[in-house]
Write a protein that holds these residues in place. Structure first.
Motif, PDB file in Angstrom:
ATOM      1  N   ARG A  10       0.875  -1.336   0.146  1.00  0.00           N
ATOM      2  CA  ARG A  10       0.088  -0.015   0.001  1.00  0.00           C
ATOM      3  C   ARG A  10       0.680   1.001  -0.221  1.00  0.00           C
ATOM      4  O   ARG A  10       0.377   2.307  -0.460  1.00  0.00           O
ATOM      5  CB  ARG A  10      -0.854   0.062   1.152  1.00  0.00           C
ATOM      6  CG  ARG A  10      -2.040  -0.934   1.207  1.00  0.00           C
ATOM      7  CD  ARG A  10      -3.105  -0.509   2.020  1.00  0.00           C
ATOM      8  NE  ARG A  10      -3.532   0.552   1.859  1.00  0.00           N
ATOM      9  CZ  ARG A  10      -4.785   1.121   1.641  1.00  0.00           C
ATOM     10  NH1 ARG A  10      -5.767   0.071   1.789  1.00  0.00           N
ATOM     11  NH2 ARG A  10      -5.241   2.496   1.286  1.00  0.00           N
TER      12      ARG A  10
ATOM     13  N   ILE B  84       2.996   5.399  -6.679  1.00  0.00           N
ATOM     14  CA  ILE B  84       1.765   5.153  -7.836  1.00  0.00           C
ATOM     15  C   ILE B  84       2.299   4.562  -9.105  1.00  0.00           C
ATOM     16  O   ILE B  84       1.506   3.746  -9.733  1.00  0.00           O
ATOM     17  CB  ILE B  84       1.091   6.365  -8.203  1.00  0.00           C
ATOM     18  CG1 ILE B  84      -0.182   6.198  -8.872  1.00  0.00           C
ATOM     19  CG2 ILE B  84       1.988   7.592  -8.872  1.00  0.00           C
ATOM     20  CD1 ILE B  84      -1.393   7.255  -8.985  1.00  0.00           C
TER      21      ILE B  84
ATOM     22  N   LYS C 157       2.711   0.920  -8.412  1.00  0.00           N
ATOM     23  CA  LYS C 157       1.205   0.144  -8.085  1.00  0.00           C
ATOM     24  C   LYS C 157       0.778  -0.079  -9.595  1.00  0.00           C
ATOM     25  O   LYS C 157       0.128  -1.127  -9.718  1.00  0.00           O
ATOM     26  CB  LYS C 157       0.306   1.284  -7.285  1.00  0.00           C
ATOM     27  CG  LYS C 157       0.459   0.965  -5.808  1.00  0.00           C
ATOM     28  CD  LYS C 157      -0.285   2.036  -5.276  1.00  0.00           C
ATOM     29  CE  LYS C 157      -0.300   1.918  -3.668  1.00  0.00           C
ATOM     30  NZ  LYS C 157      -0.841   3.060  -2.971  1.00  0.00           N
TER      31      LYS C 157
ATOM     32  N   CYS D 251      -0.282  -3.408 -11.321  1.00  0.00           N
ATOM     33  CA  CYS D 251      -1.424  -3.521 -12.043  1.00  0.00           C
ATOM     34  C   CYS D 251      -1.561  -3.985 -13.352  1.00  0.00           C
ATOM     35  O   CYS D 251      -2.240  -5.208 -13.825  1.00  0.00           O
ATOM     36  CB  CYS D 251      -2.153  -2.193 -11.706  1.00  0.00           C
ATOM     37  SG  CYS D 251      -4.039  -2.569 -12.238  1.00  0.00           S
TER      38      CYS D 251
ATOM     39  N   TRP E 189     -10.222  -1.115  -6.565  1.00  0.00           N
ATOM     40  CA  TRP E 189      -8.873  -0.821  -6.142  1.00  0.00           C
ATOM     41  C   TRP E 189      -7.990   0.148  -6.824  1.00  0.00           C
ATOM     42  O   TRP E 189      -7.487   1.165  -6.056  1.00  0.00           O
ATOM     43  CB  TRP E 189      -8.105  -2.322  -6.343  1.00  0.00           C
ATOM     44  CG  TRP E 189      -6.640  -2.319  -6.023  1.00  0.00           C
ATOM     45  CD1 TRP E 189      -6.058  -2.587  -4.793  1.00  0.00           C
ATOM     46  CD2 TRP E 189      -5.479  -1.835  -6.570  1.00  0.00           C
ATOM     47  NE1 TRP E 189      -4.945  -2.580  -4.757  1.00  0.00           N
ATOM     48  CE2 TRP E 189      -4.505  -2.052  -6.075  1.00  0.00           C
ATOM     49  CE3 TRP E 189      -5.232  -1.453  -8.213  1.00  0.00           C
ATOM     50  CZ2 TRP E 189      -3.254  -1.781  -6.416  1.00  0.00           C
ATOM     51  CZ3 TRP E 189      -4.236  -1.050  -8.473  1.00  0.00           C
ATOM     52  CH2 TRP E 189      -3.171  -1.500  -7.741  1.00  0.00           C
TER      53      TRP E 189
ATOM     54  N   GLU F 141      -9.202   3.732  -5.404  1.00  0.00           N
ATOM     55  CA  GLU F 141      -8.479   4.217  -4.144  1.00  0.00           C
ATOM     56  C   GLU F 141      -6.993   4.422  -4.446  1.00  0.00           C
ATOM     57  O   GLU F 141      -6.646   5.375  -3.832  1.00  0.00           O
ATOM     58  CB  GLU F 141      -8.574   2.956  -3.040  1.00  0.00           C
ATOM     59  CG  GLU F 141      -9.921   2.835  -2.521  1.00  0.00           C
ATOM     60  CD  GLU F 141     -10.161   1.575  -1.660  1.00  0.00           C
ATOM     61  OE1 GLU F 141      -9.207   0.880  -1.402  1.00  0.00           O
ATOM     62  OE2 GLU F 141     -11.027   1.111  -1.627  1.00  0.00           O
ATOM     63  N   VAL F 142      -6.540   3.857  -5.271  1.00  0.00           N
ATOM     64  CA  VAL F 142      -5.094   4.221  -5.623  1.00  0.00           C
ATOM     65  C   VAL F 142      -5.113   5.691  -6.248  1.00  0.00           C
ATOM     66  O   VAL F 142      -4.092   6.301  -5.768  1.00  0.00           O
ATOM     67  CB  VAL F 142      -4.360   3.475  -6.658  1.00  0.00           C
ATOM     68  CG1 VAL F 142      -3.092   3.952  -7.184  1.00  0.00           C
ATOM     69  CG2 VAL F 142      -4.059   1.871  -6.027  1.00  0.00           C
TER      70      VAL F 142
ATOM     71  N   GLU G 147      -6.204   8.408  -3.454  1.00  0.00           N
ATOM     72  CA  GLU G 147      -5.160   8.664  -2.529  1.00  0.00           C
ATOM     73  C   GLU G 147      -4.018   9.640  -3.110  1.00  0.00           C
ATOM     74  O   GLU G 147      -3.509  10.420  -2.383  1.00  0.00           O
ATOM     75  CB  GLU G 147      -4.531   7.361  -2.098  1.00  0.00           C
ATOM     76  CG  GLU G 147      -3.769   7.450  -0.670  1.00  0.00           C
ATOM     77  CD  GLU G 147      -2.959   6.094  -0.499  1.00  0.00           C
ATOM     78  OE1 GLU G 147      -3.495   5.124  -0.759  1.00  0.00           O
ATOM     79  OE2 GLU G 147      -1.693   6.319  -0.290  1.00  0.00           O
TER      80      GLU G 147
END
Lengths: 187, 187, 187, 187
Positions: C70, C74, C77, C81, C122, C125-126, C129
DNA sequence: GATGAATGAGATTTCATTCAT
DNA sequence: CATGAATGAAATCTCATTCAT
């Protein structure tokens, strides 16, 4: 009740009446009184029914052959054999030919030997026994000659019943010649 | 160039390869390299081609029979005849049977007698001549026995070439037995 | 042992191998090793299996996404993904498309939103944030862009794995461009 | 008059209305007003019609793209492109998806690249030109990004039109975000 | 719950036949 | 004479669905 047997019976009926070419799976299932799809549970094509038909026909003939007195003379045995095969060809009309054709077309030819073998075996035993009694030329290969004789009888019967339109009396004349020829042949 | 002949040739090819059942007019015209409609200018159905095919095949066999020396012994003549018919069956595989079937299905059965008659005639003459020389049992009806012999040879050849998978050497053994059986049969 | 699960597994296998169109309930029950009638105890039609399949596939992907740290950037992430979705598309080949199709055909479209929502959530939220950290363009609607991104990744993966036959090395080049494009897009 | 075209048109109508699964060749020929057998003169299966359908649909989209002013800004071009693809997806409902499915099922996947290439080419040229003007991130591979963009637009449109039931006003909001995201992405 | 033989409506597919060119 | 696209009746074949066991 036995769907498979009903298919076979219906197929025989229709092949005899209309020939393979004109018989359809639709006809067969209708005659058999079963559903269209049920046919495919037992046979992939209409020609695949042929081996089953052949087995049944050969079984009928073989049964009759087995009823011939074992102690009869070879002349009597051959005479009976001729009569049975002629009668069979007459009854089943073109079925014999259709079985050949059906077989060769389905490439299940190898089964033929196996299915027909009871008939060959019966004649073979008759000849072999007669050879041991010196009633028959010992130089002949009984196994081979058994096939020749069956073939000669069937092809003659076919010529008579399928391709000829001579009066019935003629048939006896042909049978006489055939018997004489075969007995001569065996010596 | 001759469309009719091309149809016959194509039909023979396809009947031999796939059987009558699976051969369609569409296949025939494609193989013959002609248009769909052209077929109907020469034949009404695919089975109507059969007599033309049969004639052609019988003519080939008859031609070979005619080349046999007229002065040969009956043994030599029969040996030659066996060889020719065996070779023919081998070459044309199932065509003989298919011709039978084709005929019976088209109800043009009567033509069969006429087409096949040159073969019967040749054997008939051989027997009759031999009977006049006392080489052959005079009590046999030469006309009938001619058919029996042709039938016996063909059915034996079919058993060998269509339904058996024995080695080549076997064939000679069968031919020996067949010749011996026939000569015995005639005398 | 659990018949329902065996149906689902069999359906996935067959839909992947042959497509929905060519897969039949008969195939599925055979593959699952159960009786024909048993299928209907669990599903009314073959398309009714699709939601269960989709749920299973989405759950697999979601599980992998949840394992991403978490606190990662980014970039990391998104990279993760992309890799997960590419790998999924590669593994399940055309299943994603088939799920779409299956859904639209069964008019159970509404379920799609619900089933796919964990993935959207998901990414959402990424982004959100990251927006709060000013890492991402605050004018973008995170909810909408989440879908755009998922869509872009999946469609690109499909182009690669379903419609292209470039060598593997190519894939990395495409992923680089995709990541760069997405990160640009977010900012 | 042109039977092939009539088949294609009818297939499109029916695939759109009922989906591929429920559309039968019988329906198609009825809709097209031609004979059952005529279908098979042009296509072997109903799925084999898909490439022809895809070509037609892509041609329509491409035509519209070509009408966009070449001197417009990249924002205007992308906006137009989004509108055209959204409109197309809306009009053809699930056809796009069905084309994918149809293709993957017929294993004519390779054709996809070729058929879709005019769309990719158009976006590619737009990006490349913009890169030469420094309007777009020069590090992006224009060829790859063109595909990413087309994919992103289409998948978003599909989500909207196929899987969502939000009011129309929502669509504009999504388009805004999509345009912003793409322009950001290109930088 | 589970089975699987049987069903039959309806799909696909074939192919002899026609006919305008 | 020759063509071959088109036909459509009729064949084959499939497969979701049922139901007695």
């Amino acid at each position: 009740m036995d769907k498979k047997q009903r298919i076979i019976d219906a197929a025989i009926q229709l092949y005899l009446k209309n020939g393979i070419e004109k018989t359809t799976i639709s006809h067969i299932v209708k005659e058999a009184g079963i559903a269209q799809g049920t046919f495919y549970l037992y046979f992939p094509t209409k020609l695949a029914v042929m081996p089953a038909i052949a087995e049944q026909m050969v079984a009928t003939v073989h049964e009759k052959l087995m009823q011939i007195d074992r102690n009869a003379t070879i002349r009597e045995k051959m005479l009976n054999c001729i009569n049975i095969l002629f009668s069979n060809t007459n009854t089943y009309q073109e079925l014999t030919k259709l079985i050949y054709t059906g077989f060769t077309q389905t490439e299940e030819v190898k089964q033929w030997e196996k299915i027909y073998s009871p008939l060959y075996a019966w004649v073979f035993e008759v000849i072999e026994e007669a050879q041991s009694n010196d009633e028959v030329d010992g130089k002949l290969d009984a196994k081979v000659v058994a096939r020749i004789i069956i073939g000669a009888i069937e092809s003659t019967a076919e010529q008579i019943y399928l391709f000829d339109d001579s009066p019935i009396t003629q048939v006896e004349h042909v049978k006489d010649n055939l018997l004489r020829f075969i007995l001569n042949g065996l010596n």
